[in-house]
Motif scaffolding. Structure first.
Motif, mmCIF file in Angstrom:
data_model
loop_
_atom_site.group_PDB
_atom_site.id
_atom_site.type_symbol
_atom_site.label_atom_id
_atom_site.label_comp_id
_atom_site.label_asym_id
_atom_site.label_seq_id
_atom_site.Cartn_x
_atom_site.Cartn_y
_atom_site.Cartn_z
ATOM 1 N N ARG A 20 15.680 -11.945 -7.801
ATOM 2 C CA ARG A 20 15.190 -10.589 -7.593
ATOM 3 C C ARG A 20 13.671 -10.581 -7.411
ATOM 4 O O ARG A 20 12.969 -11.501 -7.836
ATOM 5 C CB ARG A 20 15.586 -9.692 -8.763
ATOM 6 C CG ARG A 20 14.973 -10.127 -10.076
ATOM 7 C CD ARG A 20 15.464 -9.311 -11.258
ATOM 8 N NE ARG A 20 14.777 -9.756 -12.468
ATOM 9 C CZ ARG A 20 14.943 -9.207 -13.673
ATOM 10 N NH1 ARG A 20 15.777 -8.184 -13.832
ATOM 11 N NH2 ARG A 20 14.268 -9.676 -14.711
ATOM 12 N N GLY A 21 13.195 -9.527 -6.780
ATOM 13 C CA GLY A 21 11.766 -9.393 -6.568
ATOM 14 C C GLY A 21 11.346 -7.946 -6.625
ATOM 15 O O GLY A 21 12.163 -7.032 -6.455
ATOM 16 N N ALA A 22 10.069 -7.719 -6.871
ATOM 17 C CA ALA A 22 9.488 -6.379 -6.909
ATOM 18 C C ALA A 22 8.363 -6.326 -5.888
ATOM 19 O O ALA A 22 7.587 -7.277 -5.754
ATOM 20 C CB ALA A 22 8.950 -6.071 -8.302
ATOM 21 N N TYR A 23 8.268 -5.196 -5.165
ATOM 22 C CA TYR A 23 7.190 -5.088 -4.185
ATOM 23 C C TYR A 23 6.338 -3.855 -4.415
ATOM 24 O O TYR A 23 6.772 -2.860 -4.984
ATOM 25 C CB TYR A 23 7.726 -5.122 -2.762
ATOM 26 C CG TYR A 23 8.420 -3.878 -2.247
ATOM 27 C CD1 TYR A 23 7.694 -2.804 -1.722
ATOM 28 C CD2 TYR A 23 9.806 -3.788 -2.223
ATOM 29 C CE1 TYR A 23 8.318 -1.685 -1.213
ATOM 30 C CE2 TYR A 23 10.444 -2.676 -1.706
ATOM 31 C CZ TYR A 23 9.709 -1.627 -1.205
ATOM 32 O OH TYR A 23 10.330 -0.512 -0.695
ATOM 33 N N HIS A 24 5.101 -3.972 -3.945
ATOM 34 C CA HIS A 24 4.124 -2.891 -4.004
ATOM 35 C C HIS A 24 3.750 -2.504 -2.592
ATOM 36 O O HIS A 24 3.382 -3.359 -1.777
ATOM 37 C CB HIS A 24 2.870 -3.350 -4.755
ATOM 38 C CG HIS A 24 1.748 -2.356 -4.699
ATOM 39 N ND1 HIS A 24 1.711 -1.236 -5.483
ATOM 40 C CD2 HIS A 24 0.612 -2.315 -3.923
ATOM 41 C CE1 HIS A 24 0.602 -0.537 -5.224
ATOM 42 N NE2 HIS A 24 -0.076 -1.172 -4.271
#
Length: 248
Positions: A110-114
């Protein structure tokens, strides 16, 4: 990436459609050669996958945001997922925590983006992003991403400098080298000097996995090839290699 995404669209953002119109990113400077066609079922469709130095199989993933608050990760078929956490200096994605937890249940990478806005201070935006992400449980392999699709009226040099500062700040604070996401044309114009950061490139007019990276990148890590019915991606590396780009 789904909102302002006329062509290679990025992730869902409250201003995405306007940004997409400003940065279509659908042109490619040269054609892809040396492809090996193999049929792979992805999200109910058959597509052709190219031979690749890292793997013969392109691994399927999705990205979503608060525009898909009830997205069913268990039924998605995705092996990895990247979700919006923040935008600008103060926008928190209201679906981030749920997506983060649901992907963990599926044992997905999983990843989180801005979603970045060059009109603001890049260090402040990077710190804001990390403050939101760090409130959620972390695990090995979690990816961090800068989604940059808009100039906010800034020059090429200013946008480029902004991106470098944001990426450097996140890497200094976490020890993780963030991924850089954008449309092909935007990345080509504003991404000079960012080749050290793994590229997640949006290009909708190219079949999945057949995009060539814009300069200065030598290769791409993830190709977002459509936003219908949700943002769909393939990675050119194995899940283990993708995970190795994230938290240790």
């Amino acid at each position: 990436m789904a909102d302002h995404r006329l062509t290679p669209a990025p992730k869902t953002s409250v201003t995405r459609m306007a940004n997409r119109m400003a940065t279509p990113g659908i042109l490619l400077k040269s054609a892809v050669t040396g492809l090996l066609a193999v049929t792979t079922a992805v999200a109910g469709a058959s597509v052709a996958s190219p031979a690749h130095a890292d793997s013969d199989t392109l691994v399927y993933g999705q990205d979503v945001s608060n525009y898909q608050p009830t997205h069913d990760w268990a039924a998605s078929g995705a092996k990895y997922g990247i979700v919006k956490a923040t935008e600008g200096a103060d926008f928190r994605d209201r679906a981030f925590a749920r997506h983060w937890a649901e992907m963990a249940k599926q044992n997905m990478v999983r990843g989180a983006y801005h979603y970045g806005h060059p009109a603001n201070d890049p260090v402040a935006e990077a710190d804001f992003f990390l403050s939101v992400v760090n409130k959620q449980p972390a695990r090995s392999g979690d990816l961090l991403v800068l989604d940059l699709e808009t100039t906010d009226g800034k020059s090429v040099a200013q946008v480029n400098a902004w991106a470098k500062k944001w990426l450097e700040r996140v890497r200094a604070k976490t020890g993780i080298t963030p991924l850089f996401y954008s449309g092909w044309n935007f990345a080509s114009r504003y991404g000079q000097g960012l080749g050290q950061y793994p590229l997640w490139v949006a290009h909708y007019s190219k079949a999945r996995g057949t995009v060539l990276p814009p300069a200065p990148w030598k290769t791409w890590t993830i190709h977002q090839y459509t936003d219908s019915p949700v943002d769909q991606n393939v990675t050119s590396v194995s899940l283990d290699r993708l995970r190795a780009l994230g938290r240790k």
